[in-house]
Structures are given as structure tokens and as C-alpha cells.
Design a protein around this motif. Structure first.
Motif, PDB file in Angstrom:
ATOM      1  N   ILE A  21       0.843  -1.203   0.000  1.00 13.59           N
ATOM      2  CA  ILE A  21       0.000   0.000   0.000  1.00 13.59           C
ATOM      3  C   ILE A  21       0.875   1.248   0.000  1.00 13.59           C
ATOM      4  CG2 ILE A  21      -1.638   1.359   1.370  1.00 13.59           C
ATOM      5  CD1 ILE A  21      -2.869  -1.311   2.287  1.00 13.59           C
ATOM      6  N   ALA A  22       1.923   1.235   0.829  1.00 11.28           N
ATOM      7  CA  ALA A  22       2.842   2.372   0.886  1.00 11.28           C
ATOM      8  C   ALA A  22       3.450   2.642  -0.490  1.00 11.28           C
ATOM      9  CB  ALA A  22       3.937   2.107   1.911  1.00 11.28           C
ATOM     10  N   LYS A  23       3.779   1.567  -1.199  1.00 11.66           N
ATOM     11  CA  LYS A  23       4.358   1.702  -2.540  1.00 11.66           C
ATOM     12  C   LYS A  23       3.320   2.231  -3.523  1.00 11.66           C
ATOM     13  CE  LYS A  23       7.066  -0.918  -5.923  1.00 11.66           C
ATOM     14  NZ  LYS A  23       7.632  -2.246  -6.269  1.00 11.66           N
ATOM     15  N   ALA A  24       2.101   1.683  -3.434  1.00  7.30           N
ATOM     16  CA  ALA A  24       1.028   2.113  -4.342  1.00  7.30           C
ATOM     17  C   ALA A  24       0.668   3.575  -4.136  1.00  7.30           C
ATOM     18  CB  ALA A  24      -0.207   1.232  -4.137  1.00  7.30           C
ATOM     19  N   GLU A  25       0.777   4.052  -2.906  1.00  7.86           N
ATOM     20  CA  GLU A  25       0.422   5.432  -2.572  1.00  7.86           C
ATOM     21  C   GLU A  25       1.618   6.389  -2.623  1.00  7.86           C
ATOM     22  OE1 GLU A  25      -2.669   6.771  -1.720  1.00  7.86           O
ATOM     23  OE2 GLU A  25      -3.500   4.847  -2.382  1.00  7.86           O
TER      24      GLU A  25
ATOM     25  N   THR B 105      10.245  11.085   5.645  1.00  9.82           N
ATOM     26  CA  THR B 105      11.277  12.114   5.456  1.00  9.82           C
ATOM     27  C   THR B 105      12.368  11.981   6.518  1.00  9.82           C
ATOM     28  OG1 THR B 105      10.174  13.727   6.886  1.00  9.82           O
ATOM     29  CG2 THR B 105       9.533  13.694   4.550  1.00  9.82           C
ATOM     30  N   ALA B 106      13.496  12.607   6.234  1.00  9.64           N
ATOM     31  CA  ALA B 106      14.611  12.607   7.190  1.00  9.64           C
ATOM     32  C   ALA B 106      14.196  13.270   8.496  1.00  9.64           C
ATOM     33  CB  ALA B 106      15.810  13.329   6.581  1.00  9.64           C
ATOM     34  N   GLU B 107      13.362  14.315   8.385  1.00  9.71           N
ATOM     35  CA  GLU B 107      12.887  15.023   9.582  1.00  9.71           C
ATOM     36  C   GLU B 107      12.009  14.112  10.444  1.00  9.71           C
ATOM     37  OE1 GLU B 107      14.233  17.771   6.618  1.00  9.71           O
ATOM     38  OE2 GLU B 107      12.669  16.230   6.477  1.00  9.71           O
ATOM     39  N   GLU B 108      11.127  13.365   9.787  1.00  7.47           N
ATOM     40  CA  GLU B 108      10.245  12.442  10.515  1.00  7.47           C
ATOM     41  C   GLU B 108      11.056  11.356  11.213  1.00  7.47           C
ATOM     42  OE1 GLU B 108       6.131  12.566   7.865  1.00  7.47           O
ATOM     43  OE2 GLU B 108       7.830  11.377   7.168  1.00  7.47           O
ATOM     44  N   LEU B 109      12.046  10.819  10.513  1.00  2.00           N
ATOM     45  CA  LEU B 109      12.896   9.780  11.095  1.00  2.00           C
ATOM     46  C   LEU B 109      13.679  10.341  12.274  1.00  2.00           C
ATOM     47  CD1 LEU B 109      13.818   6.834  10.785  1.00  2.00           C
ATOM     48  CD2 LEU B 109      15.662   7.636   9.309  1.00  2.00           C
ATOM     49  N   ASN B 110      14.172  11.570  12.119  1.00  2.83           N
ATOM     50  CA  ASN B 110      14.935  12.226  13.185  1.00  2.83           C
ATOM     51  C   ASN B 110      14.067  12.396  14.436  1.00  2.83           C
ATOM     52  OD1 ASN B 110      17.443  13.658  13.984  1.00  2.83           O
ATOM     53  ND2 ASN B 110      16.038  15.383  14.207  1.00  2.83           N
TER      54      ASN B 110
ATOM     55  N   SER C  74      14.622  -0.184  10.605  1.00  2.00           N
ATOM     56  CA  SER C  74      13.450  -0.681  11.321  1.00  2.00           C
ATOM     57  C   SER C  74      12.472   0.451  11.634  1.00  2.00           C
ATOM     58  CB  SER C  74      13.886  -1.373  12.615  1.00  2.00           C
ATOM     59  OG  SER C  74      12.775  -1.831  13.339  1.00  2.00           O
ATOM     60  N   LEU C  75      13.002   1.580  12.097  1.00  2.00           N
ATOM     61  CA  LEU C  75      12.155   2.741  12.394  1.00  2.00           C
ATOM     62  C   LEU C  75      11.444   3.239  11.139  1.00  2.00           C
ATOM     63  CD1 LEU C  75      13.966   5.167  14.859  1.00  2.00           C
ATOM     64  CD2 LEU C  75      12.024   3.687  15.283  1.00  2.00           C
ATOM     65  N   LYS C  76      12.178   3.292  10.042  1.00  2.00           N
ATOM     66  CA  LYS C  76      11.608   3.770   8.780  1.00  2.00           C
ATOM     67  C   LYS C  76      10.508   2.835   8.293  1.00  2.00           C
ATOM     68  CE  LYS C  76      13.069   5.615   4.312  1.00  2.00           C
ATOM     69  NZ  LYS C  76      14.223   5.874   3.409  1.00  2.00           N
ATOM     70  N   THR C  77      10.744   1.528   8.436  1.00  2.00           N
ATOM     71  CA  THR C  77       9.743   0.540   8.020  1.00  2.00           C
ATOM     72  C   THR C  77       8.472   0.672   8.843  1.00  2.00           C
ATOM     73  OG1 THR C  77      11.492  -1.010   7.360  1.00  2.00           O
ATOM     74  CG2 THR C  77       9.303  -1.940   7.733  1.00  2.00           C
ATOM     75  N   GLU C  78       8.638   0.849  10.151  1.00  2.00           N
ATOM     76  CA  GLU C  78       7.482   1.000  11.037  1.00  2.00           C
ATOM     77  C   GLU C  78       6.703   2.274  10.721  1.00  2.00           C
ATOM     78  OE1 GLU C  78       8.783   0.839  15.082  1.00  2.00           O
ATOM     79  OE2 GLU C  78       9.605  -1.182  14.894  1.00  2.00           O
ATOM     80  N   ALA C  79       7.428   3.361  10.479  1.00  2.00           N
ATOM     81  CA  ALA C  79       6.775   4.638  10.176  1.00  2.00           C
ATOM     82  C   ALA C  79       6.011   4.563   8.852  1.00  2.00           C
ATOM     83  CB  ALA C  79       7.822   5.750  10.116  1.00  2.00           C
ATOM     84  N   LEU C  80       6.592   3.872   7.881  1.00  2.00           N
ATOM     85  CA  LEU C  80       5.956   3.712   6.573  1.00  2.00           C
ATOM     86  C   LEU C  80       4.690   2.862   6.703  1.00  2.00           C
ATOM     87  CD1 LEU C  80       6.791   4.846   3.856  1.00  2.00           C
ATOM     88  CD2 LEU C  80       7.908   2.673   3.341  1.00  2.00           C
TER      89      LEU C  80
ATOM     90  N   GLN D   5       2.848   2.602   9.371  1.00  2.00           N
ATOM     91  CA  GLN D   5       1.837   3.415  10.047  1.00  2.00           C
ATOM     92  C   GLN D   5       1.160   4.367   9.075  1.00  2.00           C
ATOM     93  OE1 GLN D   5       0.620   3.099  13.273  1.00  2.00           O
ATOM     94  NE2 GLN D   5      -0.889   4.474  12.328  1.00  2.00           N
ATOM     95  N   LYS D   6       1.925   4.910   8.140  1.00  2.00           N
ATOM     96  CA  LYS D   6       1.329   5.793   7.133  1.00  2.00           C
ATOM     97  C   LYS D   6       0.347   5.023   6.248  1.00  2.00           C
ATOM     98  CE  LYS D   6       4.737   9.482   6.767  1.00  2.00           C
ATOM     99  NZ  LYS D   6       5.352  10.444   5.839  1.00  2.00           N
ATOM    100  N   ALA D   7       0.687   3.765   5.946  1.00  2.00           N
ATOM    101  CA  ALA D   7      -0.215   2.928   5.144  1.00  2.00           C
ATOM    102  C   ALA D   7      -1.499   2.645   5.927  1.00  2.00           C
ATOM    103  CB  ALA D   7       0.480   1.620   4.768  1.00  2.00           C
ATOM    104  N   VAL D   8      -1.347   2.391   7.240  1.00  2.00           N
ATOM    105  CA  VAL D   8      -2.519   2.174   8.099  1.00  2.00           C
ATOM    106  C   VAL D   8      -3.389   3.425   8.107  1.00  2.00           C
ATOM    107  CG1 VAL D   8      -3.279   1.816  10.495  1.00  2.00           C
ATOM    108  CG2 VAL D   8      -1.398   0.443   9.571  1.00  2.00           C
ATOM    109  N   ASP D   9      -2.768   4.585   8.185  1.00  2.00           N
ATOM    110  CA  ASP D   9      -3.515   5.851   8.189  1.00  2.00           C
ATOM    111  C   ASP D   9      -4.336   6.011   6.919  1.00  2.00           C
ATOM    112  OD1 ASP D   9      -2.465   6.422  10.666  1.00  2.00           O
ATOM    113  OD2 ASP D   9      -0.881   7.745   9.902  1.00  2.00           O
ATOM    114  N   VAL D  10      -3.769   5.595   5.792  1.00  2.00           N
ATOM    115  CA  VAL D  10      -4.497   5.654   4.519  1.00  2.00           C
ATOM    116  C   VAL D  10      -5.764   4.806   4.595  1.00  2.00           C
ATOM    117  CG1 VAL D  10      -4.441   5.005   2.071  1.00  2.00           C
ATOM    118  CG2 VAL D  10      -2.487   6.178   3.095  1.00  2.00           C
ATOM    119  N   ILE D  11      -5.627   3.590   5.141  1.00  2.00           N
ATOM    120  CA  ILE D  11      -6.779   2.686   5.269  1.00  2.00           C
ATOM    121  C   ILE D  11      -7.848   3.285   6.183  1.00  2.00           C
ATOM    122  CG2 ILE D  11      -7.548   0.400   6.042  1.00  2.00           C
ATOM    123  CD1 ILE D  11      -4.670  -0.601   5.459  1.00  2.00           C
TER     124      ILE D  11
END
Length: 428
Positions: free
Chosen positions: A362-366, A371-376, A409-415, A417-423
Motif C-alpha cells: 500500500i505504501a508503494k502504491a500510494e 522524510t529525514a525530519e520524521e525519522l529524526n 526498522s524505524l523507517k519501516t514501522e513509520a511507513l 503506520q502511514k499505510a494504516v492511516d491511509v486505510i
């Protein structure tokens, strides 16, 4: 060199590699020359044996080295040409080397995913309403947590909920059995810690009273010699303790860290509301995600499930270590083998991997990105949890060579969560 690729079940591929005699000869010769300098052949000094003698004496080792050399030189080329993404090491390798070389092997690959609908979904959402009963139950739990066992008054008859200290000895067909005797054992009546209706029969006993308790062992009892058999336990009550529960008073509230009973009730109400609303939301989100997974097509590679199970068992081992135990001791105590534990965890692990793969798709489709700021920001939040600065946390991770994996791992989790938010944001 030529190769053939065939898709097989569980998102794996079987690859066949063939080398002609002309292609094999220089590789094989180089392997034999290198090996000849390292091995000893009977009748010859080390490094001075004729190459044909080395080849005859070390045929298996030579084949192994040749196969490894061919794979090292060509595997990445095959992966690039076939546009596959391996998610496991090579397995089920079979090689036949004579004048030519033929070998086949399997490897799990990142699966093809066909997404179902993930927008505009409808699932039932539970409603929550705060009630006095919920608050009273929460307060009751607080009072119970502060309850203490006290000796029952003289002449008290044991009741469900009382804790008795008893001596017992078990007999089957009039013969005592191993492990069926104790001089002092604490048992809370109603806990169902003992078999059959053992605990029920102790209701009404007084301190010092002796008697017989008749039970039948379960048909699937872990000790085969006792399974399904009737038994008699001779018992004696050493002591009876009742639970003394405090009352909800101003003093109790202050000792529990609140300003007053009114403050306790107000803060506990807010706590319950926050907890239950989070539970309702999590259940709602969980239903949406499972609906997306159910409507999607994804064949999960076995190796990804195995990796997830192993991670969960490693986490379990760490948790047990805090209690002074390890996984082997826990399994022995519960009567389970590692294979049984694996099979018990596998379905949950399979679902977790499915969910991760679908959210990634879903993350890929969307075209979602972190961002670097979000990861930071995420790194700073975690550092704060551990009472560290971001720089201190990163320094510690670098010491153990874990920084790159941590950030991934953090980036994967954040991505995810963004996919979950889309749903969720697009659900009806």
C-alpha cells in the motif's frame, strides 16, 4: 553458462545452472591448483602431489569449491536478470559435476502482491460508554491488589476464595504414587490448580481437620501412569487464610497517590476512558487491516515466517531471562518441545508477515515516504524514553554496529503506520 528459473509454491523459485565442459574446465583447474597447495596426499610432501592425485583424493571438496565459486560469480547476475528479490539463503542445493556441471537450488523471493480494496472499507466499530460499573470494578481491583492474607478466626470453615495450607498424600488402587505427597502446600480454593473437583471437596473443612478427597485424573494427564485413573487423597488442613480487603477511604486514596477519593474517582474515570477508547480504536483498525489482507493475494515465503517465529522466540527468551529462566527451562516446565512451540507461534507469525507485506505494498502504491525530519523525530522520541540524547543513542548503536538496522526498522514501522492511516482515513 546458462540458467533456467521455475516458480514454485510459497513464493520460491528453483534455479537450474549448467556449465559446459569448456566453461567448467578453467574453474575446476584453478580450484584444484589452489587446493593442491594446502592438502596432503599420502606418499607426497604437502603441496607437491600431482594434480590428478589431488583431484582423485578430494573430489567432493573440489566439487563443493567449484559450486561455491560459480554461485559467487553468477548468483547476483541471475538475480538481476530475472528481476527477483531473494529473502532467504540458497537451499536444497544439488550438484552433479563430471565433464560438465549441473546444479539446481531453491531460494525464497519477495512475493508478488495483488492488493484488494483498501479504501472505502466498512467494518463494525464498537461503541464505548463510561459507566459507574466500570469505575467500581476498577476501584475493586485496586482494593483487591492491596488485600492481605490473614489467619482465619478459630472455627472458620474453608470457603471458595480462601487460601488453605494443606498436607496431602495421593493413592491409586491403595498405592501411593510419585509426586503425590506434600506436608505443606498453599492452595487458593477456586483457582482450579488441582485436578477435577479436588478444591470443591475442601469447602467446609476447619483447621486441623483430616479427610479423604476422591478425584479422577484427566484422560490426557501428562503422567501416563495416572491418566484417567480414580485416586484418593488423604488431606489435613494446616491453616486457613482469608483475604482482608481495605475499604475505600480518604486515607487509602492518599496512600495510593491521589489527593482524595473524589480525585481518585476522577482520574480513574479518565484513565478508563482513555484505555477503552484506545482499545476500541485498535480493534477497529485491526478489523480494517485484516479485511485488506483477506481481500489481497500474497503468498508468504516460508523463510519469512520462520524468521518472524525465531524473533518472537528470542524475545520470549529475553523476557524469561528477566525472571531467571530461559526458553529451554520454560518449555520443559510446560511439557512442550521447541517444535510444538514453533507450530503454536507460526500462525500468528504468518499473519504478521502477511500484514507487513500488504502494508508495504500500500505504501508503494500510494508513493508514501518517510522524510529525514520524521525519522529524526522518531529517533529523538526513543532516545528520550531511555533518558538519552539522540547523539548518545546513536553512539551506543554504532558501538554494536546496529545503527543502520535500527534506522531501517524505524523507517519501516513509520511507513507501515502511514499505510494504516491511509486505510483508516478512507474507511466509511
Amino acid at each position: 553458462m546458462k540458467h533456467e528459473l521455475k516458480k514454485i509454491e510459497h513464493s520460491a523459485v528453483e534455479i537450474k545452472v549448467t556449465l559446459t565442459a569448456e566453461e567448467l574446465s578453467p574453474i575446476k583447474s584453478e580450484v584444484i591448483k589452489t587446493l593442491a597447495t594446502k592438502v596432503e596426499v599420502p606418499g607426497f610432501r604437502k603441496g607437491h602431489a600431482p594434480l590428478n592425485k589431488v583431484e582423485a583424493a578430494f573430489a567432493d571438496a573440489i566439487k563443493e569449491e567449484v559450486v561455491e565459486s560459480v554461485l559467487k560469480a553468477n548468483f547476483e547476475k541471475i538475480v538481476a536478470e530475472e528481476k527477483i528479490t531473494p529473502v532467504s539463503f540458497i537451499y536444497d542445493l544439488v550438484a552433479d559435476m563430471k565433464d560438465t556441471l549441473e546444479m539446481t537450488f531453491k531460494v525464497d523471493v519477495y512475493p508478488e502482491i495483488t492488493l484488494g480494496e483498501y479504501k472505502g472499507l466498512e467494518v463494525e466499530k464498537e461503541s464505548f460508554e463510561m459507566t459507574d460499573d466500570l469505575l467500581n470494578k476498577e476501584i475493586e481491583n485496586m482494593l483487591n491488589a492491596k488485600s492481605k492474607l490473614e489467619d482465619a478466626p478459630e472455627g472458620h470453615k474453608a470457603e471458595m476464595g480462601n487460601t488453605v495450607d494443606l498436607a496431602f498424600e495421593g493413592f491409586v488402587d491403595g498405592v501411593p504414587f510419585e509426586g503425590g505427597k506434600a506436608d505443606s502446600h498453599q492452595l487458593k480454593l477456586g483457582s482450579k490448580m488441582f485436578i477435577d473437583n479436588f478444591e470443591d471437596q475442601l469447602v467446609g473443612y476447619t483447621v486441623g481437620q483430616e479427610g479423604d478427597v476422591n478425584v479422577t485424573f484427566p484422560a490426557e494427564y501428562h503422567a501416563e501412569a495416572l491418566a484417567g485413573k480414580p485416586a484418593t487423597f488423604k488431606v489435613k488442613i494446616n491453616s486457613i487464610k482469608t483475604l482482608a480487603k481495605p475499604e475505600l477511604t480518604e486515607e487509602f486514596a492518599k496512600e495510593a497517590g491521589f489527593e482524595s477519593v473524589e480525585d481518585l474517582k476522577a482520574k480513574k474515570t479518565a484513565e478508563i476512558v482513555a484505555r477503552e477508547e484506545a482499545r476500541v480504536k485498535n480493534n477497529f483498525v485491526g478489523k480494517l487491516i485484516q479485511k485488506v489482507v483477506a481481500d489481497s493475494k500474497v503468498e508468504v515465503p516460508k523463510s519469512m515466517v520462520v524468521r518472524e517465529v525465531e524473533n518472537r522466540m528470542a524475545e520470549m527468551n529475553q523476557q524469561l531471562a528477566m525472571q531467571g529462566m530461559d526458553l529451554d527451562q520454560y518449555l520443559k516446565m510446560t511439557g512442550m518441545t521447541k517444535e510444538q512451540a514453533f507450530n503454536q507461534i507460526a500462525p500468528m507469525a504468518h499473519n504478521k508477515v502477511q500484514v507487513d507485506l500488504v502494508l508495504e505494498a500500500i505504501a508503494k502504491a500510494e508513493n508514501l515516504e518517510v522524510t529525514a525530519e520524521e525519522l529524526n523525530t522518531k529517533v529523538e522520541e526513543i532516545a528520550k524514553m531511555y533518558g538519552m540524547t539522540k547523539e548518545q543513542l546513536e553512539t551506543e548503536l554504532k558501538k554494536n554496529s546496529n545503527l543502520e538496522e535500527f534506522n531501517h526498522s524505524l523507517k519501516t514501522e513509520a511507513l507501515a503506520q502511514k499505510a494504516v492511516d491511509v486505510i483508516v482515513n478512507n474507511a466509511k
